[in-house]
Design an enzyme around this catalytic site. Sequence first.
Site, PDB file in Angstrom:
ATOM      1  N   THR A 116       0.818  -1.214   0.000  1.00  0.00           N
ATOM      2  CA  THR A 116       0.000   0.000   0.000  1.00  0.00           C
ATOM      3  C   THR A 116       0.850   1.262   0.000  1.00  0.00           C
ATOM      4  OG1 THR A 116      -1.478   1.297   1.420  1.00  0.00           O
ATOM      5  CG2 THR A 116      -0.075  -0.253   2.538  1.00  0.00           C
ATOM      6  N   TYR A 140      -1.794   0.202  10.060  1.00  0.00           N
ATOM      7  CA  TYR A 140      -2.025  -0.543   8.816  1.00  0.00           C
ATOM      8  C   TYR A 140      -0.775  -0.484   7.930  1.00  0.00           C
ATOM      9  CZ  TYR A 140      -3.609  -1.364   4.043  1.00  0.00           C
ATOM     10  OH  TYR A 140      -3.701  -1.815   2.746  1.00  0.00           O
ATOM     11  N   PHE A 207     -13.807  15.032   4.575  1.00  0.00           N
ATOM     12  CA  PHE A 207     -12.940  15.049   5.759  1.00  0.00           C
ATOM     13  C   PHE A 207     -11.851  16.119   5.634  1.00  0.00           C
ATOM     14  CE2 PHE A 207     -14.047  10.285   6.150  1.00  0.00           C
ATOM     15  CZ  PHE A 207     -15.184  10.590   6.893  1.00  0.00           C
TER      16      PHE A 207
HETATM   17  N1  UDP Z   1     -12.859  10.919   2.271  1.00  0.00           N
HETATM   18  C1  UDP Z   1     -13.817  11.854   2.612  1.00  0.00           C
HETATM   19  N2  UDP Z   1     -15.040  11.412   3.045  1.00  0.00           N
HETATM   20  C2  UDP Z   1     -15.362  10.077   3.108  1.00  0.00           C
HETATM   21  C3  UDP Z   1     -14.370   9.135   2.746  1.00  0.00           C
HETATM   22  C4  UDP Z   1     -13.133   9.584   2.326  1.00  0.00           C
HETATM   23  O1  UDP Z   1     -13.585  13.059   2.557  1.00  0.00           O
HETATM   24  O2  UDP Z   1     -16.492   9.736   3.521  1.00  0.00           O
HETATM   25  C5  UDP Z   1     -11.530  11.365   1.828  1.00  0.00           C
HETATM   26  C6  UDP Z   1     -10.398  10.888   2.733  1.00  0.00           C
HETATM   27  O3  UDP Z   1     -10.161  11.820   3.777  1.00  0.00           O
HETATM   28  C7  UDP Z   1      -9.219  10.796   1.755  1.00  0.00           C
HETATM   29  C8  UDP Z   1      -9.879  10.472   0.415  1.00  0.00           C
HETATM   30  O4  UDP Z   1     -11.266  10.780   0.570  1.00  0.00           O
HETATM   31  O5  UDP Z   1      -8.605  12.040   1.633  1.00  0.00           O
HETATM   32  C9  UDP Z   1      -9.756   9.016   0.047  1.00  0.00           C
HETATM   33  O6  UDP Z   1     -10.170   8.224   1.147  1.00  0.00           O
HETATM   34  P1  UDP Z   1     -10.364   6.658   1.038  1.00  0.00           P
HETATM   35  O7  UDP Z   1     -10.850   6.180   2.375  1.00  0.00           O
HETATM   36  O8  UDP Z   1     -11.194   6.319  -0.144  1.00  0.00           O
HETATM   37  O9  UDP Z   1      -8.898   6.097   0.753  1.00  0.00           O
HETATM   38  P2  UDP Z   1      -7.498   6.304   1.519  1.00  0.00           P
HETATM   39  O10 UDP Z   1      -6.778   7.382   0.772  1.00  0.00           O
HETATM   40  O11 UDP Z   1      -7.771   6.623   2.948  1.00  0.00           O
HETATM   41  O12 UDP Z   1      -6.836   4.984   1.344  1.00  0.00           O
END
Ligand code: UDP
Length: 324
Positions: A116, A140, A207
């Site tokens: 990852t 993780y 977020f």
């Molecule tokens: N994100 C968001 N709202 C959500 C889910 C994700 O704003 O309900 C944002 C999260 O903060 C990150 C991006 O989308 O910046 C991608 O998140 P995801 O969980 O899909 O993948 P990650 O990058 O964490 O592996």
Amino acid sequence: MKILVTGGAGYIGSHITRQAQRQSHDVCVLDDFSTGNEWAVKDCETLRVNLLDKDLLKKCLRGRNFDGVIHLAAKSLVGESIINPYTYYENNIVGSLNLLNEMLRNDIHRIVFSSTAAIFGNPRTNIIREDHPKNPINPYGRTKLVVENFLNDLSISKKLSAVCLRYFNAAGADPDGELGEAHDPETHLIPTILNSYDRAKQPFKVFGNDYPTPDGTCIRDYVHVNDLADAHLLALQKLQNTDGFSEYNLGSSVKNSVMEVIKTCEGVTGRPLNYEIDEHRLGDPAVLVADNTKALTELGWQPVFNNLDKIIETAWNWHKRLSM
Ligand code: UDP
């Protein structure tokens, strides 16, 4: 090739299994179905095994002569790993050690490991190459890095050849419409946006919008799940003729912010999204984008779904099918 796919009932694993079947490989899926889905595995041998169950694992792999293993079985949610690190260290590290032990016992010497972008932590460069410093900021990512390092050590002692594939943001669904993302709970950006169309009164939560990025929202590199699947099969092919350890960053190398993803979802669905700005999520770096040059040149990887519209179209088609 005869291929064992651990975690083959999960989102990425099931797409790898389907692509391998399309290429006429002989695939066996190993999964404990704790998060994977039975409907996602069709027309292949299935071993219902948890990698922590050493006795069952030993029994199931005894005498099996796979040409290689694609190892995805793991826990994979950043937030959950912060709340419950023990489960992550146990499943992702001890589970992998158990698998590797049985592989070596049965003379299986090739592994493609599902890693990852989280192993890099907060990036020091805009685009991340394979040699970027590895400094994960959540459990993780740390568990994945421990396994990568162990695979490297095993390859030096000539016991095993390994390819580590670091996924950036896997997204989309198989265009045939039979497979797609179906986590419970769902936390990933694109399916969460699409799900929120079904719950009109509950706004989608962004977020954070004060990150150091042009629109203040996090930037990620979204890569189609079938393109990821192709890379695994190319990596296994490479291991048929090459020994040692190698690592590849798998992303599209295209930057998209959360707001850009929202706009694209609105375009694809033809519907405005009800959203609001929320707090930062723990463990989220501002920008994570791959330099995929090494995978393109050394593996001959050619991503087909090379823009966000195409990726979201497949995710939307799958979403409509799921919610029918
Ligand atoms: N994100 C968001 N709202 C959500 C889910 C994700 O704003 O309900 C944002 C999260 O903060 C990150 C991006 O989308 O910046 C991608 O998140 P995801 O969980 O899909 O993948 P990650 O990058 O964490 O592996």
